[in-house]
Design an enzyme around this catalytic site. Structure first.
Site, PDB file in Angstrom:
ATOM      1  N   GLY A  89       6.176   5.220  -1.178  1.00 42.74           N
ATOM      2  CA  GLY A  89       7.520   4.640  -1.244  1.00 42.74           C
ATOM      3  C   GLY A  89       7.472   3.132  -1.414  1.00 42.74           C
ATOM      4  O   GLY A  89       8.249   2.553  -2.173  1.00 42.74           O
ATOM      5  N   SER A 162      15.553  -2.545   5.913  1.00 38.72           N
ATOM      6  CA  SER A 162      14.459  -2.066   5.072  1.00 38.72           C
ATOM      7  C   SER A 162      13.772  -3.221   4.365  1.00 38.72           C
ATOM      8  O   SER A 162      14.382  -3.911   3.539  1.00 38.72           O
ATOM      9  CB  SER A 162      14.990  -1.075   4.035  1.00 38.72           C
ATOM     10  OG  SER A 162      14.031  -0.910   2.999  1.00 38.72           O
ATOM     11  N   ASP A 314       6.995   2.921  11.651  1.00 36.02           N
ATOM     12  CA  ASP A 314       5.975   3.904  11.262  1.00 36.02           C
ATOM     13  C   ASP A 314       5.196   4.450  12.466  1.00 36.02           C
ATOM     14  O   ASP A 314       4.350   5.333  12.304  1.00 36.02           O
ATOM     15  CB  ASP A 314       5.006   3.285  10.252  1.00 36.02           C
ATOM     16  CG  ASP A 314       5.707   2.963   8.931  1.00 36.02           C
ATOM     17  OD1 ASP A 314       6.679   3.649   8.576  1.00 36.02           O
ATOM     18  OD2 ASP A 314       5.281   2.000   8.255  1.00 36.02           O
TER      19      ASP A 314
HETATM   20  C1  S3P Z   1       7.322  -1.029   4.321  1.00 29.83           C
HETATM   21  C2  S3P Z   1       8.566  -0.946   4.883  1.00 29.83           C
HETATM   22  C3  S3P Z   1       8.992   0.186   5.710  1.00 29.83           C
HETATM   23  C4  S3P Z   1       7.816   1.037   6.189  1.00 29.83           C
HETATM   24  C5  S3P Z   1       6.825   1.296   5.100  1.00 29.83           C
HETATM   25  C6  S3P Z   1       6.280  -0.014   4.551  1.00 29.83           C
HETATM   26  C7  S3P Z   1       6.988  -2.204   3.481  1.00 29.83           C
HETATM   27  O1  S3P Z   1       9.878   0.998   4.957  1.00 29.83           O
HETATM   28  O2  S3P Z   1       8.257   2.261   6.719  1.00 29.83           O
HETATM   29  O3  S3P Z   1       5.738   2.072   5.570  1.00 29.83           O
HETATM   30  O4  S3P Z   1       5.795  -2.417   3.186  1.00 29.83           O
HETATM   31  O5  S3P Z   1       7.908  -2.939   3.110  1.00 29.83           O
HETATM   32  P1  S3P Z   1      11.455   0.659   4.818  1.00 29.83           P
HETATM   33  O6  S3P Z   1      11.607  -0.547   3.980  1.00 29.83           O
HETATM   34  O7  S3P Z   1      12.023   1.885   4.159  1.00 29.83           O
HETATM   35  O8  S3P Z   1      11.953   0.467   6.213  1.00 29.83           O
END
Ligand code: S3P
Length: 437
Positions: A89, A162, A314
């Site tokens: 993601g 986020s 996480d």
């Molecule tokens: C992350 C942000 C978080 C986290 C992901 C890594 C990042 O997600 O859960 O493992 O590197 O910006 P969200 O932005 O959906 O909160």
């Protein structure tokens, strides 16, 4: 199971995943060479490296480090093929911010888990800036994006906390003419802000009515730099939990990131009565790091407040598993975002605990775990292509009466390929398929 052997020793966990993705992407937008030390070589980050290569940016491993020959802001090329981000993601959402600022058409795909996750949260502000999505109104992969070199700056208040949304908008903002602003009501991990500054971008952070306003100047010029990636505190959390579960354990996790936007898990451990300390605090590449010392402790259940969620988002699956060994109830609140991670972690964690005889219930956005009894174990946990669910439940098994099994350990390689090897070095007796670690 027999009495588990105490865990002991000094280890270093692989590089932080968030910082690793950013190091590669920001280096690609810089001019000149960037050398990265300690990059996480997990599948998620390697997919980001491959995506940049497909967009004409030389990224390669040189000795123990990685070298990126940057293309400059706006200098990436249209890839000939679909870009596959696998399970990641962070990789795909941050890359959407980059694609937005280039005159290019890109089709993005991912695995079954990533194809279930919402993308509209990132596309919405990027479309306000000028990105076009061919599949109008679609929120899930596969998606075809058309970027533009005439991106407009925006001011965007993130509707959910986020760092991925924030970072995608700021990355797009580097390409826009003018100042792009992101306002976040709750602070999220700030690696993008820190690292953009390190690369020479003009970025400011101010307080605005209790919220954080982050502003980046467009038409930016970044310069190649050296990056040292600290150990990932989210990976370290599994080792820390293991040491807390197994009596007699004492471990040191060296060189771990202790950025306050990431340490909610460790704050919670202290409240539970855990003997956890940050030794030898120092700075590496603009980020605070320390050696985390963890000794087995008797734990008590606590209430984890919702405002802490972004700083430990996480770590809830492993905290919930640890809570099974604490005296009394642990109540974790404000976990709506857990439902849209690599799996619905709220449901997957509660189901995995129940399968192993641990009282667990979901109450709205809260997860409540009853601890203090011996953990029966013996259950098979469905991991739903989620690396953290796999590692959390393998950790739960360390203190259970009967072994805990997971249906798929291969996903662990997305974020922590060395999991098995490091656990065994500390003295844990995991039985995992040979493919892991
Ligand atoms: C992350 C942000 C978080 C986290 C992901 C890594 C990042 O997600 O859960 O493992 O590197 O910006 P969200 O932005 O959906 O909160």
């Amino acid at each position: 199971m027999g009495k588990p052997r105490a865990l002991s020793g000094r280890v270093r966990v692989p590089g932080d995943k968030s910082i690793s993705h950013r190091a590669l992407m920001f280096a690609a937008l810089a001019t000149g060479r960037t050398n990265i030390w300690g990059l996480l070589e997990g599948e998620d980050v390697l997919n980001t490296a491959k995506a940049l290569q497909a967009m004409g940016c030389p990224v390669r491993k040189v000795g123990a480090g990685w070298e990126v020959l940057g293309r400059g802001v706006g200098g990436l090329a249209e890839p000939g093929l679909d870009i596959d981000f696998g399970n990641s993601g962070t990789g795909i959402r941050l890359m959407m911010g980059l694609i937005a600022g280039h005159d290019m058409r890109v089709r993005l795909v991912g695995d079954a888990s990533l194809s279930r996750r919402p993308m509209g949260r990132v596309l919405k502000p990027l479309m306000q800036m000028g990105l076009e999505v061919e599949e109008k109104g679609k929120d899930r992969l596969p998606l075809t994006l058309r970027g533009t070199s005439d991106l407009l700056p925006v001011e965007y208040a993130t509707p959910v906390p986020s760092a991925q949304i924030k970072s995608a908008v700021l990355l797009a903002g580097l390409h826009a003419a003018g100042t792009t602003t992101v306002v976040e009501a709750q602070p999220t991990r700030d690696h993008t802000e820190r690292m953009l500054r390190h690369f020479g971008a003009e970025i400011s952070v101010t307080e605005r009515n209790g919220a954080r306003a982050i502003q980046v100047q467009g038409d930016a010029e970044l310069e190649g730099r050296r990056i040292d990636v600290p150990g990932d505190p989210s990976s370290a959390a599994f080792l820390a939990a293991a040491a807390l579960i197994v009596p007699g354990s004492e471990i040191v996790i060296e060189g771990t990131l202790v950025n306050p936007t990431r340490t909610g898990f460790y704050v919670t451990l202290a409240e539970m009565g855990a003997d956890v300390a940050f030794h030898n605090p120092r700075e590496a590449g603009g980020e605070p790091v320390a050696d985390i010392v963890v000794r087995h402790s008797r734990l008590r259940g606590v209430r984890v407040p919702p405002e802490r969620a972004p700083s430990m988002i996480d770590e809830y699956p492993v905290l919930a598993c640890l809570a099974a060994y604490a005296e009394g109830e642990t109540r974790m609140e404000g976990l709506a975002e857990l439902k849209v991670k690599e799996s619905d972690r709220l449901a997957a964690t509660a189901a995995g605990l129940a399968a192993n005889g641990v009282p667990a219930k979901v109450e709205g956005d809260a997860l409540v775990v009853g601890g203090g009894k011996s953990v029966r174990g013996g259950g098979m946990v469905s991991t739903h292509l989620d690396h953290r669910i796999a590692m959390a439940f393998l950790t739960l098994g360390l203190g259970a009466d009967r072994p805990v099994s997971v249906d798929d350990a291969d996903t662990i390689a997305t974020s922590f390929p060395e999991f098995r090897g490091l656990m065994e070095r500390l003295g844990a007796t995991y039985s995992l398929p040979e493919t892991v670690g």
